[in-house]
Design an enzyme around this catalytic site. Structure first.
Site, PDB file in Angstrom:
ATOM      1  N   TYR A 139      -7.769  -1.449  -1.550  1.00 32.99           N
ATOM      2  CA  TYR A 139      -7.948  -0.216  -1.827  1.00 32.99           C
ATOM      3  C   TYR A 139      -6.276  -0.006  -2.238  1.00 32.99           C
ATOM      4  CZ  TYR A 139      -7.727   4.828  -1.416  1.00 32.99           C
ATOM      5  OH  TYR A 139      -7.650   6.059  -1.595  1.00 32.99           O
ATOM      6  N   LYS A 143      -4.430   1.840  -5.853  1.00 28.71           N
ATOM      7  CA  LYS A 143      -3.493   2.973  -6.130  1.00 28.71           C
ATOM      8  C   LYS A 143      -2.225   2.801  -6.417  1.00 28.71           C
ATOM      9  CE  LYS A 143      -6.617   6.368  -5.251  1.00 28.71           C
ATOM     10  NZ  LYS A 143      -6.796   7.672  -5.953  1.00 28.71           N
ATOM     11  N   THR A 167      -0.333  10.098   3.839  1.00 29.72           N
ATOM     12  CA  THR A 167      -0.840   9.643   5.093  1.00 29.72           C
ATOM     13  C   THR A 167      -2.106   9.882   5.549  1.00 29.72           C
ATOM     14  OG1 THR A 167       0.002   8.888   7.257  1.00 29.72           O
ATOM     15  CG2 THR A 167      -0.029  11.201   6.657  1.00 29.72           C
ATOM     16  N   ASN A 168      -2.678   9.327   6.893  1.00 30.07           N
ATOM     17  CA  ASN A 168      -3.965   9.461   6.953  1.00 30.07           C
ATOM     18  C   ASN A 168      -4.439  11.086   7.214  1.00 30.07           C
ATOM     19  OD1 ASN A 168      -3.434   7.043   7.625  1.00 30.07           O
ATOM     20  ND2 ASN A 168      -5.064   6.995   9.496  1.00 30.07           N
ATOM     21  N   LEU A 169      -5.321  11.558   6.536  1.00 28.73           N
ATOM     22  CA  LEU A 169      -5.768  13.010   6.421  1.00 28.73           C
ATOM     23  C   LEU A 169      -6.955  13.184   7.740  1.00 28.73           C
ATOM     24  CD1 LEU A 169      -6.565  13.842   2.853  1.00 28.73           C
ATOM     25  CD2 LEU A 169      -4.328  14.072   4.229  1.00 28.73           C
ATOM     26  N   HIS A 182     -12.526   7.446   8.869  1.00 31.70           N
ATOM     27  CA  HIS A 182     -11.124   7.075   9.461  1.00 31.70           C
ATOM     28  C   HIS A 182     -11.194   7.425  10.719  1.00 31.70           C
ATOM     29  CE1 HIS A 182      -8.501   5.819   6.099  1.00 31.70           C
ATOM     30  NE2 HIS A 182      -9.228   6.584   5.162  1.00 31.70           N
TER      31      HIS A 182
END
Ligand code: GDP
Length: 320
Positions: A139, A143, A167-169, A182
């Site tokens: 992934y 991007k 970053t991680n949402l 996640h």
């Protein structure tokens, strides 16, 4: 109310998704004319569909937020689909954007694009300083290619674009499907279900030692729109995050404290840890966005997310 995008034509790929809905809501409030292509009408993995989309809906601003993505689990089970869909989607959309003369493209990237084995906070200058972590390379690289394409297309065709690294949402409307989710959504679901079932224990993946950074989805949407307005440097991506590292163990303790759960934790170390540290340096973000920083702290964001998930559980579980 910021009116920067008033009467502007804005297309948001992924605009019906987790992050996209929040972008669309804000843009509409600002008076923008927003178009959200849906997969049933435009399969954006095909160049023809990308062209048709942007010819039928010319855009002053194109926010490319669509992705086929998920947590560490889906990277193990669907590496091929993650690779192919995200790569061709991004490449074709940029090609269509330059052919249809889109005003500005905002590509939504990921912290998975960073080198996976660096120590310390991740700086934009370090994007090419090493290989992606093996757990997310399929992934992360797709991007990252958009950062390359953005620069190439500015040089050759004059297309304006920027690359944002998120970053991680987490937050309401996330994917709560354990095959895809996640860590925050996965744990919120496990904790709420353990509470409902009065379960004596919960399984958590890995060792609890990896450190991640978590941004509340609404804060992230605010940052993206500020960056779309103020940031124009295609030669360097811009990190979007909190800059605050939290270990998975600390995350678990915070969720325990918000929910009041006091059962046993079973750490399943057969499941992967992934990168040991993934936290962004946000100093450029702060400068570029006029001193902005995300207002929602992790505890408050988790409280809101857990309350939302409890109230919308069946709909959230079915979504994707
Ligand atoms: P990553 O940030 O790309 O590594 O993806 P995730 O958000 O899926 O995982 C972050 C960390 O949380 C990893 O170290 C996982 O092992 C850990 N983790 C603990 N429990 C879970 C869980 O139930 N689901 C997921 N997805 N991750 C978990």
């Amino acid at each position: 109310m910021n009116k920067h995008w008033m009467n502007k034509r804005v297309t948001v790929t992924g605009g019906a998704g987790f992050l996209g809905q929040h972008l669309v809501k804000r843009l509409e409030r600002q008076g923008a004319q927003v178009f959200v292509p849906r997969r049933r009408d435009y399969d954006l993995t095909s160049l023809d569909a990308c062209l048709r989309c942007l010819l039928e809906h010319p855009a002053d601003l194109l926010i490319h937020g669509a992705a086929y993505y998920g947590g560490i689990g889906i990277n193990q089970t669907e590496p091929g689909r993650l690779y192919y869909e995200n790569l061709v989607l991004g490449a074709n959309l940029m090609e269509a954007a330059r052919l249809t003369k889109v005003g500005k493209v905002v590509n939504i990237g990921t912290a998975c694009s960073y080198p996976g084995y660096l120590e310390g906070h991740l700086k934009e200058e370090d994007l090419w300083a090493g290989p992606c972590h093996a757990s997310v390379v399929n992934y992360g690289l797709t991007k990252k290619m958009l950062a390359v394409q953005g620069l190439a297309y500015k040089r050759q065709y004059g297309l304006d674009s920027i690359h944002l690294i998120l970053t991680n949402l987490y937050g309401p409307g996330d994917s709560y499907n354990p095959d895809r989710s996640h860590v925050v959504a996965a744990l919120v679901r496990k904790w709420v279900e353990a509470d409902l079932a009065k379960a004596p224990s919960i399984e958590v993946w890995g060792t609890g030692k990896p450190v991640r950074e978590f941004i509340y989805v609404e804060d992230c949407a605010d940052a993206i729109l500020l960056a779309a307005e103020k940031y124009n440097d295609v030669s360097l991506p811009l990190n979007i995050g909190t800059g605050i590292g939290t270990s998975i163990r600390e995350l678990v303790e915070t969720i325990n404290s918000v929910t009041g759960y006091s059962g046993q934790l079973i750490w399943n170390t057969d499941k992967p840890d992934g990168a040991m540290m993934k936290v962004l340096d946000v100093s450029r973000m702060s400068n570029a966005l006029g001193g902005w920083s995300p207002p929602t702290n992790l505890r408050d964001g988790l409280s809101k997310t857990i309350a939302w998930y409890r109230a919308n559980k069946s709909q959230a579980d079915e979504k994707w």
